[in-house]
Design a protein around this motif. Structure first.
Motif, PDB file in Angstrom:
ATOM      1  N   UNK A   1       0.851  -1.182   0.000  1.00 18.49           N
ATOM      2  CA  UNK A   1       0.000   0.000   0.000  1.00 18.49           C
ATOM      3  C   UNK A   1       0.883   1.226   0.000  1.00 18.49           C
ATOM      4  N   UNK A   2       0.449   2.249  -0.697  1.00 16.42           N
ATOM      5  CA  UNK A   2       1.230   3.485  -0.802  1.00 16.42           C
ATOM      6  C   UNK A   2       0.323   4.684  -0.600  1.00 16.42           C
ATOM      7  N   UNK A   3       0.875   5.736  -0.004  1.00 12.73           N
ATOM      8  CA  UNK A   3       0.143   6.985   0.153  1.00 12.73           C
ATOM      9  C   UNK A   3       1.081   8.122  -0.219  1.00 12.73           C
ATOM     10  N   UNK A   4       0.598   8.989  -1.106  1.00 12.95           N
ATOM     11  CA  UNK A   4       1.336  10.189  -1.486  1.00 12.95           C
ATOM     12  C   UNK A   4       0.572  11.410  -1.022  1.00 12.95           C
ATOM     13  N   UNK A   5       0.968  12.590  -1.497  1.00 13.83           N
ATOM     14  CA  UNK A   5       0.320  13.814  -1.043  1.00 13.83           C
ATOM     15  C   UNK A   5      -1.155  13.867  -1.438  1.00 13.83           C
ATOM     16  N   UNK A   6      -1.496  13.405  -2.635  1.00 13.52           N
ATOM     17  CA  UNK A   6      -2.892  13.440  -3.081  1.00 13.52           C
ATOM     18  C   UNK A   6      -3.422  12.082  -3.514  1.00 13.52           C
ATOM     19  N   UNK A   7      -2.657  11.022  -3.257  1.00 12.82           N
ATOM     20  CA  UNK A   7      -3.069   9.709  -3.739  1.00 12.82           C
ATOM     21  C   UNK A   7      -2.859   8.641  -2.664  1.00 12.82           C
ATOM     22  N   UNK A   8      -3.646   7.605  -2.781  1.00 11.01           N
ATOM     23  CA  UNK A   8      -3.451   6.404  -1.965  1.00 11.01           C
ATOM     24  C   UNK A   8      -3.815   5.240  -2.871  1.00 11.01           C
TER      25      UNK A   8
END
Length: 171
Positions: free
Chosen positions: A21-28
């Motif tokens: 699982x990944x989470x960025x500034x505006x995405x997951x």
């Protein structure tokens, strides 16, 4: 100092589930892959998620992979994740956020019906699942990939893993 990391094929009759699982500034996003003892892809998956904590994205990737295993009748599973904190949460029954109660219960329930081992793998050895999690941000909903429609880049990563080629982790 560098460390050699490899994805290792499971021993028959086990399959291997790698999830991420990944989470960025505006995405997951989340993704994962299930491979047999030869390293062949049984199924892989990717999906965008609503913005969330990274550990929740990791949980969603694992939960979806476990659901697939149960749905297609797989009972012997080696589970590899690159989130050591997720393994600790599951092994120690720790509930750090009340928001995670239902997904943790779902994961535990799915695992209860399996003959499994849950192990940590460094991110470099989890390249296929990492690729799929990143692909999740490009999708509108959950998408599954079999050997028929596997993305070309994933096909290359699977080949590298099947050959046992090492990844180098800089420590």
């Amino acid at each position: 100092m560098d460390k050699v990391v490899r994805w290792v094929k499971p021993v028959y009759p086990f399959v291997k589930l790698n999830s991420d699982g990944l989470v960025g500034s505006n995405i997951a996003e989340m993704g994962g892959i299930i491979q047999n003892f030869k390293g062949d892809v049984i199924i892989s998956y990717a999906s965008p998620l609503n913005h969330c904590k990274v550990i929740y994205a990791e949980m969603k990737g694992l939960a979806y992979g476990l659901e697939v295993c149960v749905r297609i009748g797989i009972t012997n599973v080696v589970i590899e994740v690159d989130a050591l904190s997720l393994i600790q949460l599951l092994n120690n029954n720790i509930m750090c956020y009340p928001d995670f109660f239902y997904i943790m219960r779902k994961i535990k329930s799915l695992m209860a019906g399996l003959n499994f081992s849950l192990v940590h793998i460094f991110r470099e050895g989890n390249a296929c699942a990492d690729f799929l999690a990143k692909k999740g941000s490009l999708l509108d909903d959950v998408e599954a990939f079999s050997s028929i429609n596997i993305p070309q880049q994933l096909c290359g990563l699977v080949r590298l893993d099947k050959l046992g080629l090492p990844y180098i982790r800089s420590i």
